[in-house]
Write an enzyme that holds these catalytic residues in place. Structure first.
Site, mmCIF file in Angstrom:
data_model
loop_
_atom_site.group_PDB
_atom_site.id
_atom_site.type_symbol
_atom_site.label_atom_id
_atom_site.label_comp_id
_atom_site.label_asym_id
_atom_site.label_seq_id
_atom_site.Cartn_x
_atom_site.Cartn_y
_atom_site.Cartn_z
ATOM 1 N N GLU A 48 0.863 -1.186 0.000
ATOM 2 C CA GLU A 48 0.000 0.000 0.000
ATOM 3 C C GLU A 48 0.893 1.228 0.000
ATOM 4 O O GLU A 48 1.642 1.454 0.953
ATOM 5 C CB GLU A 48 -0.904 -0.035 1.236
ATOM 6 C CG GLU A 48 -1.857 1.144 1.312
ATOM 7 C CD GLU A 48 -2.748 1.122 2.575
ATOM 8 O OE1 GLU A 48 -2.747 0.093 3.303
ATOM 9 O OE2 GLU A 48 -3.423 2.130 2.822
ATOM 10 N N ASP A 59 -6.080 8.731 10.301
ATOM 11 C CA ASP A 59 -4.761 8.296 10.750
ATOM 12 C C ASP A 59 -4.384 8.842 12.114
ATOM 13 O O ASP A 59 -4.678 9.984 12.457
ATOM 14 C CB ASP A 59 -3.697 8.721 9.726
ATOM 15 C CG ASP A 59 -3.764 7.861 8.478
ATOM 16 O OD1 ASP A 59 -3.614 6.635 8.614
ATOM 17 O OD2 ASP A 59 -3.989 8.407 7.389
#
Lengths: 263, 402
Positions: A48, A59
């Site tokens: 990724e 995040d």
């Protein structure tokens, strides 16, 4: 090779997929091509590649800081796609391009689809794009979108997400943002069981996967794991460029071995 | 169907192409539950009664419509100030927090979470939570905590915990990021009490509906005072909650000209501003598609304004729609102009306006060229300016030794 077919093949063969995450441009722009190669050679099934964003809502601190650092050193979506294109010429390992929606919209869905296809991006991961709004991004020839499932996703919606036929379901292990965590909760395992009962689409687990122990525990109920923040943290501890590749390899190899041993 | 030019809201919370829901999957059940709870509450007379009671007895609604005679004389207009500064806690923010806290209670949530810029929304959330006995935590950018120290103390006094946001420019955008991350992690027990008409559906609609009390009252007060509607209505726009609240009841009154005023900071040409509608492009931030200050690569830019409440690179999606449709015209006022207006209203009317509201006052001066002499202009005085006095003295060099 088509990512969905590849993952289904691995699922049949009983190989647990390992998908490490890199933030493009972190720790430095020149690190990313080196790290991609190291991870591919260390046994990643797919990688990724995250495009840094100014406001990464999904995040935690580790990836926020890495993103800020990558942006400060000039990383962009276009540059990340360039890195992906070069990598595709060197290794067969499929790349998943992760980006928040806004940089993709700003580039324009048509141009993005073209560049992503040229770079042989196998799939896109867009954490703030729900299926309800996917029309903003879908263009002919664009890479398929991975769908997210969370522990609080109801049964019906799980089935709807799977029915969109994504290359895999990205199962968020916890209610929360990305970031390495120490333990695997029973509720996480129950969630993964629920996903497996609802669909045959491959399920990869991410968020909070910190090392081999957790990876095997989670992979016992899924088809693979995504490791992000823990790898970024290892890179952040490097004292210089000469340590980057070694650090990535010594982090990822034990996870690979543990997954293979447990399969 | 209402007129599509003025009422664009279709299914799933879009205003024309703007709005929507751009969030991690984890938040989908929470937003669905909120939408359902709001629909149910909206249809429940008991909810309206309880909110009406709170608005009347806890904050002082209806707020007065004040004719600013000396300011009117100076401008050659008839200026009517909607006195939202007279609300409990000193700003319009409480209209929304009193409404949403009742929703939170209805949904059985035990913890209230909010973001705040200037601290006005944080204070209004803290008092609403205190009144209901709910735990309250508020994210505030570290830079804003410095600029608005007294609001931090007020929140703490009312039992709220203020959590510093330390990323980015350490202002409202960053506080909102932190609040959303916290919400994702604690979504089961937490009610996210968003303070402006921004964010994922249904927030822009909920906040607008709770703030529309401003426009409904002002419209009736104008009819009573003037015997007609005003010629124009003006409000400042950061996220845009006081503005959408003022404008919404006038959208179908097409002869009433509507003006939103954004913060031009040090000047739009300098790049240091918060004039999202003037200088931004459509994009996605904090869960909605709307105009956004962003660079060529789609990264969100830092906003700049003397006013912490307008210091935000996004704007509510309904404003984006109203800009494109032309129903509302958006202008901007610089920091320097806002500081002048701050002093001017204080001197002429004995009313110290919030820096945010001072931006709307700036536009009055410019509007006199667009309107007939003596035209009646309704202006939303969204908040009181005591909180800004230290910053005013600092910026104008009148601060002495402190």
């Amino acid at each position: 090779m088509n990512l969905a077919a590849d993952l289904r093949e691995k699922k049949r063969a009983g190989r647990k997929a390992l998908a490490p995450y890199l933030c493009a441009g972190y720790p430095a722009p020149e690190a990313t091509p080196l790290l991609l190669r190291s991870l591919a050679d260390a046994g990643a099934d797919c990688i990724e590649l995250g495009v840094p964003f100014s406001d990464p809502l999904a995040d935690g601190g580790t990836i926020q800081q890495a993103s800020a650092r990558a942006l400060a050193q000039g990383m962009t979506l276009a540059k990340a796609l360039g890195i992906a294109r070069e990598f595709a010429a060197e290794r067969p390992t499929p790349l998943l391009l992760m980006s928040y929606l806004n940089p993709l919209l700003r580039m324009g869905p048509r141009r993005f689809a073209d560049l992503a296809r040229e770079a042989r991006v196998a799939a896109c991961i867009v954490p703030d794009l729900l299926p309800e709004a996917q029309g903003l991004l879908t263009e002919a020839g664009a890479p398929p979108l991975v769908r997210f499932a969370a522990p609080n996703t109801p049964e019906g919606r799980l089935r709807e997400l799977a029915a969109l036929d994504p290359p895999f379901l990205y199962c968020v292990s916890v209610l929360g943002v990305t970031g390495a965590r120490d333990a695997v909760a029973d509720s996480t395992l129950a969630f993964l069981d629920r996903v497996r009962a609802a669909t045959a689409v491959p399920a990869l687990v991410g968020f909070g996967v910190s090392g081999p122990g957790q990876a095997t525990a989670l992979a016992s109920r899924a088809d693979g794991v995504i490791v992000g923040s823990a790898l970024i943290r290892v890179l952040s501890e490097c004292r210089g460029p000469e340590e980057w590749q070694g650090a990535a390899e010594s982090f990822i190899l034990p996870v690979r071995r543990a997954l293979d041993g447990a399969a | 169907m209402p007129d599509p030019v003025t009422r664009a809201q279709g299914p799933r919370g879009y205003f024309g192409p703007y709005g929507g829901r751009f969030v991690p999957e984890t938040l989908v059940p929470a937003l669905e539950a909120l939408e359902a709870a709001y629909e149910e509450a909206s249809a429940d007379p008991a909810f309206a009664r309880e909110l009406g009671e709170a608005l009347a007895t806890y904050t002082c609604r209806p707020t007065p419509l004040y004719e600013a005679r000396r300011l009117s004389g100076r401008l050659g207009l008839r200026v009517l100030l909607k006195r939202e500064d007279l609300n409990h806690t000193g700003a319009h923010k409480i209209n929304n927090t009193l409404g949403q806290i009742l929703l939170a209670k209805r949904m059985g949530k035990s913890r209230i979470l909010a973001e705040t810029g200037a601290g006005q929304h944080g204070v209004a959330t803290a008092c609403a939570a205190a009144r209901e006995g709910l735990r309250c935590e508020v994210y505030m950018g570290e830079e804003d905590m410095r600029r608005q120290r007294s609001n931090v103390r007020r929140m703490e006094l009312m039992g709220a915990k203020v959590l510093p946001a330390t990323s980015g420019g350490r202002t409202l955008k960053d506080a909102t990021n932190e609040a959303i991350r916290d919400w994702v992690a604690n979504v089961e027990e937490t009610y996210y009490l968003l303070g402006s008409a921004v964010g994922p559906h249904p927030y822009p609609t909920i906040v607008r509906d709770f703030q529309a009390v401003i426009g409904r009252e002002a419209r009736a007060q104008c009819l009573e005072r003037l015997g007609r509607l005003p010629d124009a209505a003006v409000a400042c726009v950061g996220g845009g909650s006081n503005a959408i609240g003022l404008f919404h009841p006038f959208l179908d009154d097409t002869p009433v000209k509507l003006f939103g005023v954004e913060a031009a900071g040090e000047g739009i040409a300098t790049g240091r501003h918060a004039a999202t509608l003037a200088a931004g492009a459509p994009g996605v931030l904090h869960g909605a598609l709307s105009y956004l200050l962003q660079d060529e690569g789609g990264q969100v830019l830092e906003a700049h304004s003397v006013s912490a409440g307008l210091d935000y690179p996004g704007v509510g999606p309904e404003h984006s729609y109203l800009k494109d449709s032309g129903r509302v015209r958006y202008r901007s006022a610089t920091d320097a102009q806002a500081l002048e207006a701050y002093a001017l209203l204080s001197r002429l009317e004995g009313i110290i306006p919030a820096f945010e509201s001072a931006h709307a006052l700036v536009a009055l001066e410019e509007l006199k060229d667009e309107l007939e002499p003596g035209a009646a202009v309704l202006c939303c005085l969204s908040g009181r300016g005591d909180k800004d006095l230290d910053e005013y003295l600092l910026r104008t060099g009148k601060g002495g030794s402190t």
